[in-house]
Write a protein that holds these residues in place. Structure first.
Motif, mmCIF file in Angstrom:
data_model
loop_
_atom_site.group_PDB
_atom_site.id
_atom_site.type_symbol
_atom_site.label_atom_id
_atom_site.label_comp_id
_atom_site.label_asym_id
_atom_site.label_seq_id
_atom_site.Cartn_x
_atom_site.Cartn_y
_atom_site.Cartn_z
ATOM 1 N N ARG A 19 0.835 -1.193 0.160
ATOM 2 C CA ARG A 19 0.082 -0.033 -0.038
ATOM 3 C C ARG A 19 0.652 1.285 0.132
ATOM 4 N N ASN A 20 1.892 1.419 0.730
ATOM 5 C CA ASN A 20 2.880 2.680 0.863
ATOM 6 C C ASN A 20 3.480 2.721 -0.615
ATOM 7 N N TYR A 21 3.952 1.538 -0.958
ATOM 8 C CA TYR A 21 4.600 1.842 -2.380
ATOM 9 C C TYR A 21 3.625 2.212 -3.455
ATOM 10 N N ILE A 37 0.995 4.273 -3.038
ATOM 11 C CA ILE A 37 0.649 5.533 -2.585
ATOM 12 C C ILE A 37 1.837 6.554 -3.103
ATOM 13 N N VAL A 38 3.201 6.304 -2.793
ATOM 14 C CA VAL A 38 4.210 7.044 -3.139
ATOM 15 C C VAL A 38 4.276 7.120 -4.802
ATOM 16 N N GLU A 55 3.029 10.301 5.727
ATOM 17 C CA GLU A 55 2.772 9.175 6.464
ATOM 18 C C GLU A 55 2.961 8.015 5.960
ATOM 19 N N ALA A 56 2.886 7.704 4.556
ATOM 20 C CA ALA A 56 3.178 6.285 4.052
ATOM 21 C C ALA A 56 4.699 6.023 4.368
ATOM 22 N N LEU A 57 5.536 7.140 3.911
ATOM 23 C CA LEU A 57 6.917 6.860 4.136
ATOM 24 C C LEU A 57 7.347 6.418 5.493
ATOM 25 N N LYS A 58 6.774 7.409 6.423
ATOM 26 C CA LYS A 58 7.092 7.183 7.964
ATOM 27 C C LYS A 58 6.468 5.471 8.358
ATOM 28 N N GLU A 59 5.345 5.265 7.840
ATOM 29 C CA GLU A 59 4.971 3.741 8.175
ATOM 30 C C GLU A 59 5.998 2.926 7.540
ATOM 31 N N GLN A 60 6.495 3.094 6.402
ATOM 32 C CA GLN A 60 7.527 2.125 5.682
ATOM 33 C C GLN A 60 8.777 2.307 6.446
#
Length: 404
Positions: free
Chosen positions: A222-224, A226-227, A284-289
């Motif tokens: 999911r984060n991938y 999103i970025v 936020e996605a990168l922080k989770e990653q």
């Protein structure tokens, strides 16, 4: 043909002849008499006979001559020219292309080096390699292109694309042009135009489709996505992204490398070196990653072994199955970049800013590729003209009140 002449000042005989293009005058101690002239003419005949047989040793006949140095230099030039001419008539395209490749690869990126090596080994050498490079004709080059056009591509029933054929022909042109310049002949690669390419059409996702994809994709990807969707990074740029290039303090992604065949190297162009802002949910996605992969890999997105993602594997096992499940048309992952571009522009962002974020050198690409998806942002749908005309017409229809 040489001559035996006499100097006016001394009346003594001298030889006047040419050797390797150099005019040589050699003085004798003999006065100009019929007997002496006959002796010198006999000497000249011997010299010219040896020159004709390429057996003439200048130093043997005139050991202390001041012409020795000039003659030796001329001989060296002749030998060098003869060697080049001999080589140009015997060297094959296979031999010269290998030499050219070894000389040029220092200028290229690793990925380009691999591509050129593949073209030379799999196309140039098999089809033209045995031919002597100086006798390759324009007809040979056109036949080479025709052979490529009949070759199967990646799919079982698909021929090589015009773009691929043009890339092969471009390498062949560079090889032939360099050989022509080096060996002094006219390159046969003239007036051969590149094949016409079909206009490619992009298929960006709508914002609603982007939301569906991100909400339904596997949790570990999911984060991938999103970025990908909200930055417009190229596949190699996001797959090669390392934590050292993620600046949380300034909320920027520093694009410095790209991943090609499992190795990171310099970006596609200098213009691709850029800073991409972490917009929307990207930060936020990168922080989770960061919490998920920072301890096991230098790459932001990696597999279980901490190695960078294999984009072919991700495409086949994650991307395409997801599109099928959602009932969306099959599209390459690169459409995420086109999606980001259209969303940036449709939201009213300055085209110059968008070009910088995407790594384009100018806005030309934006208006050429994306204009039909962003009519309000570019004002290229005729709405401004229509508004102007309708306003003028409505004003003309208004009644005119005469002054009392």
């Amino acid at each position: 043909m040489g001559k035996v002449r006499a100097r006016k000042e001394t009346g003594k005989l001298y030889l006047d002849f040419f050797f390797h293009g150099v005019r040589c005058r050699e003085q004798t101690a003999l006065h100009d008499t019929p007997a002496n002239r006959k002796k010198v003419e006999c000497l000249l005949q011997r010299i010219e006979a040896k020159i004709l047989l390429d057996e003439f040793d200048y130093a043997e006949f005139f050991p202390g001559s001041g012409n020795l140095k000039k003659v030796q230099q001329a001989r060296a030039t002749v030998d060098e020219t003869s060697e080049v001419e001999s080589l140009s008539t015997s060297v094959t395209l296979a031999e010269f292309s290998s030499q050219w490749f070894s000389e040029m690869q220092v200028e290229w990126r690793k990925s380009h080096t691999r591509n050129v090596q593949s073209i030379i080994d799999n196309s140039l050498k098999p089809l033209l390699g045995a031919k002597r490079i100086k006798v390759i004709s324009k007809a040979d080059l056109l036949q080479f292109r025709s052979s490529l056009a009949n070759r199967k591509g990646r799919g079982a029933n698909i021929k090589l694309s015009p773009k691929t054929i043009n890339s092969h022909m471009a390498i062949l042109k560079m090889v032939m042009d360099e050989a022509a310049d080096r060996y002094g002949f006219e390159s046969p690669y003239r007036n051969i135009k590149p094949l016409k390419l079909k206009k490619s059409h992009i298929e960006p996702f709508s914002l609603k489709e982007v939301d569906r994809i991100i909400s339904q994709v596997r949790e570990d990807y999911r984060n991938y996505y999103i970025v990908r969707f909200y930055t417009g990074l190229r596949t190699g740029e996001i797959d090669g992204l390392k934590w050292q290039c993620v600046d949380f303090e300034r909320q920027e992604i520093l694009v410095r490398e790209t991943l090609i065949q499992g190795e990171t190297e310099y970006t596609k162009t200098d213009g691709s070196q850029r800073e991409v802002p972490m917009l929307g949910p990207v930060c936020e996605a990168l922080k989770e990653q960061y919490m998920a992969t920072k301890g096991r890999s230098s790459y932001v997105f990696c597999n279980r072994q901490g190695e960078p993602l294999d984009h072919n594997n991700v495409t086949k096992r994650v991307w395409y199955p997801l599109l099928r499940r959602l009932g969306l048309n099959k599209r390459r992952p690169y459409q995420t970049r086109h999606t980001a571009a259209t969303l940036f522009l449709a939201s009213g962002e300055n085209p110059e800013w968008v070009a910088r974020v995407l790594g384009h050198s100018s806005t030309d690409m934006l208006f050429k590729v994306y204009s039909r998806y962003i009519p309000n942002a570019t004002r290229m749908d005729g709405s401004a003209f229509e508004k102007l005309v309708n306003t003028a017409i409505s004003q003309a229809k208004e009644p005119v009140h005469e002054k009392e």
